[in-house]
Write a protein that holds these residues in place. Structure first.
Motif, short mmCIF file in Angstrom:
data_model
loop_
_atom_site.label_atom_id
_atom_site.label_comp_id
_atom_site.label_asym_id
_atom_site.label_seq_id
_atom_site.Cartn_x
_atom_site.Cartn_y
_atom_site.Cartn_z
N GLU A 170 1.13 -1.24 0.42
CA GLU A 170 0.18 -0.41 -0.12
C GLU A 170 0.81 1.33 0.18
OE1 GLU A 170 -4.49 -0.96 2.19
OE2 GLU A 170 -2.19 -0.79 3.79
N PRO A 171 0.67 2.45 -0.60
CA PRO A 171 1.01 3.59 -0.40
C PRO A 171 0.96 4.00 0.89
CG PRO A 171 -1.04 4.08 -1.45
CD PRO A 171 -1.01 2.50 -1.42
N PRO A 172 2.15 5.62 1.34
CA PRO A 172 1.97 5.80 2.50
C PRO A 172 0.96 5.87 3.18
CG PRO A 172 4.02 6.41 1.34
CD PRO A 172 2.68 5.64 -0.13
N VAL A 173 0.39 6.33 3.74
CA VAL A 173 -0.42 7.20 4.37
C VAL A 173 0.03 8.28 5.38
CG1 VAL A 173 -2.89 6.65 5.90
CG2 VAL A 173 -1.80 5.02 4.44
N PHE A 174 -0.75 9.12 4.58
CA PHE A 174 -0.36 10.88 5.90
C PHE A 174 -1.19 10.54 7.13
CE2 PHE A 174 0.90 12.55 2.15
CZ PHE A 174 1.88 12.79 1.83
N LEU A 175 -0.58 11.38 7.87
CA LEU A 175 -1.28 11.24 9.23
C LEU A 175 -2.86 11.90 9.69
CD1 LEU A 175 2.40 11.51 11.97
CD2 LEU A 175 1.42 9.38 10.88
N ALA A 210 3.66 10.87 6.60
CA ALA A 210 2.99 10.09 6.43
C ALA A 210 3.82 8.61 7.05
CB ALA A 210 3.26 9.45 5.23
N ARG A 211 3.72 7.41 7.01
CA ARG A 211 4.07 6.25 6.96
C ARG A 211 2.72 5.08 6.81
NH1 ARG A 211 0.14 2.84 9.90
NH2 ARG A 211 -1.56 3.62 10.37
N ASP A 212 4.51 4.02 5.93
CA ASP A 212 4.26 3.45 5.86
C ASP A 212 3.60 2.33 6.33
OD1 ASP A 212 3.81 0.77 3.61
OD2 ASP A 212 5.98 0.42 3.36
N THR A 213 1.99 1.59 5.81
CA THR A 213 1.30 1.14 6.83
C THR A 213 1.58 -0.20 6.87
OG1 THR A 213 -0.18 0.59 5.21
CG2 THR A 213 -0.76 2.56 6.62
N ASP A 214 2.94 -0.99 6.03
CA ASP A 214 2.97 -2.50 5.30
C ASP A 214 3.69 -3.32 6.49
OD1 ASP A 214 1.64 -2.62 2.96
OD2 ASP A 214 2.91 -1.88 1.95
N ILE A 215 4.29 -4.70 6.67
CA ILE A 215 4.88 -4.62 7.86
C ILE A 215 6.42 -4.25 7.34
CG2 ILE A 215 5.71 -7.57 8.82
CD1 ILE A 215 3.43 -8.53 7.63
N VAL A 216 6.90 -4.09 6.19
CA VAL A 216 8.11 -3.79 6.12
C VAL A 216 8.20 -2.35 5.78
CG1 VAL A 216 10.28 -3.39 4.37
CG2 VAL A 216 8.81 -5.91 4.77
#
Length: 802
Positions: free
Chosen positions: A382-387, A410-416
């Motif tokens: 998934e793409p990054p998600v802004f806070l 923003a953060r990467d919601t994936d495990i990696v």
């Protein structure tokens, strides 16, 4: 006449079959058919009475005749009169129904025969008339009378069913004896004679499920618990026989189609105890996850069911289940967004329940069934998600370059957890004013801000993963520029106040207001005042109204234009900002000779002079010059029009003279007698006349002069007589007047090229001297001719005229 046979007027003789038929008929008929008398003597003979009574002679006596249908033509009986002695003196005549085509009678013997086969279903009996006539006298031996021939029925018709085909339906699981249908057959034979039309019904096919009533043909069920799901349709064959089913009769058969209608005697049943589905975590809300199906052997409304998910199981609200109205399937739909990192598996129970239940066949629990759903969430990059879904910041407009406005995250919601870089969309104008730190998302100012130019800035910030897929997302950032008091207030417009000569002290002559591009939080508040000085202005003062307006107030009542026409009044406007800013504007207060109503004439000469800043005398002089130029232009136009008419007249006269084309125009000099011109020779060199300008050139020149005059009139409102433009305009007009060949004085020879015969001196032109013969003149002492002044335009006598 002593015997019984001699007592009958007619003797009826029939064959043996006819006698048997008569016996059968008399067994059914109470008595014979008599015509004329009652036949009492015949009845007495039948009863065996030996006592005979004498009676009157009657004409006709016979019984009715019977004929079997479908029989071949044959003899059926004989009629004979007792007066017939065998001499053929009696003629027998037959008439009535069928006489001649169906029946015939021998006119000599009275034998009656059939001519063709008879059909009782077509005609059951015939009514005929018989008559005996004496051949010699042609008189009737016996009176005419009627007799009936009846067609006796035989079983020659097959029974036939009515209203075919037969179709019926009954509900499944119905009780024994339920009426299915009724079949009906008819027989065309005589129902009153024997058993020819007596019908009996029976089942040929359909047992043991159905049976039929023998006499009525009503079909009923004879088997219990007939299940539609096992067999939906039956074919029942029914047979009908006449002659009460005895041998020798006829029979027919028909088919009845019997269908079983559905009742809700089956509940839903899932084919599997566990249904497993997989769905990606980025699936949109409303996505169909899968379909489940509970089988129901019933059809139609009895097979309708509703699916539901158990509410007491974990996370059941993430999914919902809907019933497909066409296929009766349960459609599992995603109701909330999924997140693989939060929850990866869902286990739920699904239930199917019939919409319509029938407790006559099943219990309530048998109309429902359950199964288990297992839904696995698949991981998706998934793409990054802004806070935050949107960012909104504020920054003062005097913020220095490099000032940090805010920071996005923003953060990467994936495990990696992949690293992220930030950037600003370069297509927006705000990208030139702000910059973002690629690593941490900090936004700072790169260019000086001005709220009065742009008070809002919209940025689109993009966050992109540093990976092979380069997935990215964006967010909108709104930056509001806060106002700082960095603009000085100014007067609202360019005021041009004036004061009337009769204004009294303390009167307000002008109301002032101010504007400021800044927008303070509490609104504008302006302060109006005079320029701070030790000396007080003796003419005017500023009165602040405390509502962002101020008035110019006269401090005395002695304003006159003779003393002074203008006053300069500096006005200071100060705002309420922190720090406060101010500006000074100098107003020019003009002294005006106002109308009685109190206003200064804005369109008059005096107002124009005041607005231009020149004296009235200078303005009047300028106007006189403009009027003079206008009059000169009109005179020039009139003079040109006059010269054009004169030239047209000369052309007409020259045409009348018919001068030769070889004659050249010459210019002569003339002088007053005794003047300086008298000493000159008469003959002077020839000088060509000046050509008249073309009409188009004159028209264009006059248009240029008019346009120049109009332009000068417009510019005269803005310049004074001492201005270089004004002086140059006067000089140009004088030069044009000096060089214009169409203003007085005119070319004398061109004007007086031909004077006509009325002149006392004759023609002054020598143009015709070479072609005209002149009479010899007497010698004179003075060889010079006497010259006469042509026009008073050319001044004193001692000056020659060209």
């Amino acid at each position: 006449m002593g015997s019984a046979e001699e007592m009958h007027g007619w003797t009826v003789k029939m064959s043996m079959p006819s006698v048997l038929a008569m016996v059968t008929a008399f067994s059914m008929i109470p008595g014979g058919v008599l015509s004329g008398t009652q036949g009492l003597e015949a009845q007495q003979m039948a009863q065996g009475s030996t006592h005979l009574h004498r009676r009157l002679k009657r004409g006709w006596i016979w019984k009715q005749f019977l004929v079997l249908e479908e029989a071949s033509p044959h003899f059926i009986g004989k009629l004979k009169s007792d007066s017939d002695r065998g001499e053929f003196s009696i003629k027998y005549i037959l008439s009535g129904e069928g006489a001649g085509d169906v029946f015939e009678m021998d006119e000599y013997s009275g034998d009656i025969r059939t001519l063709k086969k008879l059909d009782r279903e077509e005609k059951a009996f015939y009514v005929l008339q018989a008559q005996a006539i004496n051949r010699r006298t042609n008189e009737p031996e016996e009176p005419e009378s009627e007799f009936i021939i009846t067609v006796q029925d035989i079983n020659d018709n097959v029974p036939q069913f009515q209203n075919e085909p037969y179709v019926s339906s009954i509900p499944e699981m119905c009780q024994i004896g339920t009426t299915v249908a009724q079949v009906t057959a008819t027989d065309a034979d005589d129902p009153m004679f024997g058993n020819h039309a007596k019908l009996i019904y029976s089942i040929l096919q359909g047992e043991p499920y159905f049976s039929v009533e023998p006499k009525t043909g009503i079909i009923v069920t004879s088997w219990h618990d007939m299940d539609r799901e096992a067999r939906e349709q039956y074919l029942v064959v029914v047979q009908v026989k006449d002659m009460l089913g005895l041998s020798g009769g006829y029979s027919a058969s028909t088919t009845v189609t019997v269908s079983l209608t559905d009742v809700n005697d089956n509940g839903p049943t899932f084919q599997h105890h566990l249904y497993a589905f997989a769905v990606p975590e980025n699936a949109a809300v409303g996505t169909t996850v899968g379909r489940i199906m509970a089988g129901d052997a019933d059809v139609g409304i009895n097979a309708r069911m509703t699916y539901s998910l158990e509410d007491d199981l974990e996370e059941s609200s993430t999914f919902i289940i809907e019933t497909d109205p066409v296929t009766q399937e349960g459609v599992v739909v995603l109701a909330k967004p999924l997140d693989f990192e939060t929850k990866r598996r869902f286990v739920m129970a699904a239930e199917a329940v019939n919409d319509h239940v029938d407790l006559r066949f099943l219990t309530l629990e048998e109309f429902r069934d359950r199964t288990t759903l297992k839904i696995v969430v698949e991981d998706v990059d998934e793409p990054p998600v802004f806070l935050a879904p949107v960012y909104e910041w504020k920054v003062p407009e005097n913020a220095a370059v490099g000032t940090v406005v805010g920071s996005v995250g923003a953060r990467d919601t994936d495990i990696v957890n992949k690293p992220i870089r930030y950037s600003i969309d370069r297509r927006s104008e705000a990208a030139k004013v702000f910059r973002i730190e690629p690593n941490n998302g900090t936004i700072s100012v790169t260019k000086a801000l001005d709220r009065e130019t742009s008070d809002w800035h919209n940025l689109t910030v993009e966050a992109k993963e540093i990976s092979q897929n380069h997935l990215s997302s964006s967010v909108v950032v709104f930056i509001k520029v806060l106002d700082i008091n960095d603009n000085v207030p100014r007067l609202a417009r360019d005021y041009q106040p004036y004061i009337c000569e009769g204004t009294q002290s303390g009167e307000v002559i002008q109301l002032l207001s101010a504007v400021d591009p800044d927008e303070p939080v509490e609104g504008h508040h302006f302060y109006f005042s005079m320029v701070p000085d030790k000396s007080i202005n003796p003419n005017f003062t500023i009165r602040d109204n405390q509502d962002n307006t101020a008035g110019i107030v006269a401090r005395r009542s002695t304003f006159t234009r003779k003393d002074r026409t203008q006053y300069l009044l500096p006005v200071v406007v100060t705002d309420s900002g922190s720090p406060a800013l101010s500006s000074t504007s100098t107003l020019t207060v003009s002294v005006c000779s106002c109308h009685p109503a109190g206003h200064c004439p804005s369109g008059g000469v005096e107002a124009l002079a005041l607005s231009m800043g020149v004296s009235l005398q200078t303005l009047l002089g300028l106007l006189v010059c403009l009027v003079t130029l206008t009059v000169l232009s009109v005179l020039m136009l009139m003079l040109r029009r006059h010269r054009r008419k004169q030239q047209e007249g000369l052309e007409v006269e020259a045409k009348d003279l018919e001068l030769p084309e070889t004659v050249s125009q010459k210019v002569l000099y003339y002088g007053e007698p005794g003047g300086l011109g008298a000493d000159r020779d008469f003959c002077q060199p020839a000088v060509p006349l000046r050509h008249h300008p073309r009409r188009r050139e004159r028209r264009l020149r006059m248009e240029d002069v008019r346009a120049s005059i109009r332009m000068s009139l417009r510019e005269s409102h803005l310049i004074g007589p001492e201005d270089n433009v004004f002086k140059q305009f006067i000089l140009d007009r004088l030069a044009e007047a000096d060089e214009d060949p169409h203003v007085p004085p005119f070319d004398c020879l061109r004007t007086y090229a031909y004077e006509g015969s009325g002149s006392p001196t004759g023609s002054l032109s020598s143009l015709g001297s070479s072609t005209l013969e002149l009479e010899p003149e007497p010698p004179v002492s003075n060889p010079r001719p006497c010259l006469v002044r042509l026009t008073p335009w050319y001044g004193p006598g001692e000056e020659d005229t060209f």
